[in-house]
Enzyme design. Structure first.
Site, PDB file in Angstrom:
ATOM      1  N   GLN A 167      -5.649  -1.683   9.827  1.00 44.78           N
ATOM      2  CA  GLN A 167      -5.424  -2.954   9.142  1.00 44.78           C
ATOM      3  C   GLN A 167      -5.984  -4.097   9.981  1.00 44.78           C
ATOM      4  O   GLN A 167      -5.714  -4.199  11.176  1.00 44.78           O
ATOM      5  CB  GLN A 167      -3.914  -3.122   8.903  1.00 44.78           C
ATOM      6  CG  GLN A 167      -3.521  -4.327   8.082  1.00 44.78           C
ATOM      7  CD  GLN A 167      -3.865  -4.196   6.610  1.00 44.78           C
ATOM      8  OE1 GLN A 167      -4.013  -3.096   6.082  1.00 44.78           O
ATOM      9  NE2 GLN A 167      -4.003  -5.315   5.936  1.00 44.78           N
ATOM     10  N   ASP A 174     -12.146   2.594   4.585  1.00 51.20           N
ATOM     11  CA  ASP A 174     -12.476   1.183   4.344  1.00 51.20           C
ATOM     12  C   ASP A 174     -13.982   0.956   4.265  1.00 51.20           C
ATOM     13  O   ASP A 174     -14.419  -0.117   3.839  1.00 51.20           O
ATOM     14  CB  ASP A 174     -11.941   0.319   5.491  1.00 51.20           C
ATOM     15  CG  ASP A 174     -10.590  -0.303   5.183  1.00 51.20           C
ATOM     16  OD1 ASP A 174     -10.360  -0.672   4.023  1.00 51.20           O
ATOM     17  OD2 ASP A 174      -9.785  -0.448   6.125  1.00 51.20           O
ATOM     18  N   LYS A 211       0.836  -1.213   0.000  1.00 54.93           N
ATOM     19  CA  LYS A 211       0.000   0.000   0.000  1.00 54.93           C
ATOM     20  C   LYS A 211       0.858   1.245   0.000  1.00 54.93           C
ATOM     21  O   LYS A 211       0.578   2.210  -0.707  1.00 54.93           O
ATOM     22  CB  LYS A 211      -0.898   0.033   1.247  1.00 54.93           C
ATOM     23  CG  LYS A 211      -2.064  -0.908   1.162  1.00 54.93           C
ATOM     24  CD  LYS A 211      -2.870  -0.914   2.439  1.00 54.93           C
ATOM     25  CE  LYS A 211      -3.743  -2.148   2.434  1.00 54.93           C
ATOM     26  NZ  LYS A 211      -4.541  -2.311   3.634  1.00 54.93           N
TER      27      LYS A 211
END
Ligand SMILES: Nc1nc(=O)c2c([nH]1)NC[C@@H]1CN(c3ccc(C(=O)N[C@@H](CCC(=O)O)C(=O)O)cc3)C=[N+]21
Length: 281
Positions: A96, A119, A52
């Site tokens: 995460q 997200d 990422k």
């Protein structure tokens, strides 16, 4: 012969578009900012987070990693989120997954400001998705939709079977597909006679978390198969949930692992960050 749905190539194309959009933002004095919170030392997470970072920096996103200790308290995580919620340089915040057991994932997700919840895991954004309103939506399903678009595969009027019902892939995938006029069937590990169902799919999306589970006898001839799985086989090799060698004899198009959905997941995330920064303009 099966055609590959090349996620690596599609991601490179997307990155070119993103670089342009970010250049335009920078002319207005705006740099998209992404904060990634990584808790502990999960080895798969470290690989994903590294990928990422590389992609975000390549397109010009201000990428900030907050790597917290495995034994960090929930209070400390919530304090960091609160600080980032108020940071005008930060457009998107993500934690995460997975998180260690002392951290309540739902609580942490819902502490992120709804508009910065890149997200789309907060209850607000889940509700927006399932009511077909605008909002932030999860990276993997977004990336899969974009991969299909780049290959000019329409989902409207198609029967799409999604195998897997996780909060990060299966459920939001079904929601996005419904919003795009697909006819969607959701199946999972406890679905009886799964193969009879998956064999009806024009597009089969598999996120079941079992190495090479989907073999040729689960697949309709000439269909499109998307493999979201990330598993390590006995030799340590990265394999998907789809048995690539047998399914490639039946399907018309198939994603490889690696180089399929993984890179497009990052594309989905970067795209969502850029959309949020464009709202600042
Ligand atoms: N809050 C949160 N958001 C996520 O989006 C999220 C998450 N947690 N937790 C885990 C999953 C998984 N995920 C991947 C990202 C990149 C690759 C990726 O780059 N894959 C490459 C290489 C993989 C490798 O070499 O191991 C490929 O498939 O070619 C894969 C998987 C994001 N996820």
């Amino acid at each position: 012969m099966v055609d590959l749905l090349d996620g690596k190539k599609a991601a490179q194309l997307a990155d070119q578009e993103f670089s342009q959009r970010i250049n335009d933002l920078k002319l207005m004095g705006i740099t998209p900012g992404l904060a990634v919170i990584l808790i502990g030392n999960d080895s798969a997470s470290q690989v994903y987070v590294r990928n990422k970072k590389r992609r975000a920096q390549k397109v010009g996103i201000n990428y900030q990693l907050f790597h917290l200790a495995e034994n960090i308290t929930q209070t400390a995580v919530l304090q960091l989120i609160n600080k980032l919620n108020h940071d005008p340089e930060i457009d998107g915040i993500m934690v995460q997954m997975p998180v260690p057991p002392q951290i309540d994932a739902a609580k942490v997700m819902n502490a992120i400001a709804v508009d910065k919840d890149v997200d789309g895991f907060s209850f607000d954004n889940i509700g927006r998705l399932w009511s077909n309103n605008s909002g932030n939506f999860p990276a993997t399903p977004r990336g899969i939709i974009r991969l299909l678009q780049q290959y000019e595969i329409s989902v409207a009027q198609k029967h799409v079977v999604v195998v897997g019902r996780s909060n990060i892939v299966g459920r939001p995938m079904a929601g996005l597909l419904l919003n795009a006029d697909a006819t969607v069937t959701m199946a999972h590990s406890k679905t009886p006679n799964l193969a009879a169902l998956t064999k009806q799919a024009d597009i089969l999306i598999v996120a079941i978390g079992q190495a090479e589970f989907i073999t040729a006898d689960y697949v309709k001839p000439q269909s499109v198969v998307i493999d979201v799985g990330m598993n390590h086989d006995v030799t340590g090799k990265l394999v998907g949930d789809v048995d690539f060698s047998s399914v490639s004899q039946v399907a018309s198009m198939l994603t490889p692992v690696p180089g399929g959905v993984g890179p497009m997941t990052i594309t989905g995330l970067l795209e969502q960050v850029i959309i949020l920064a464009e709202k600042r303009a």
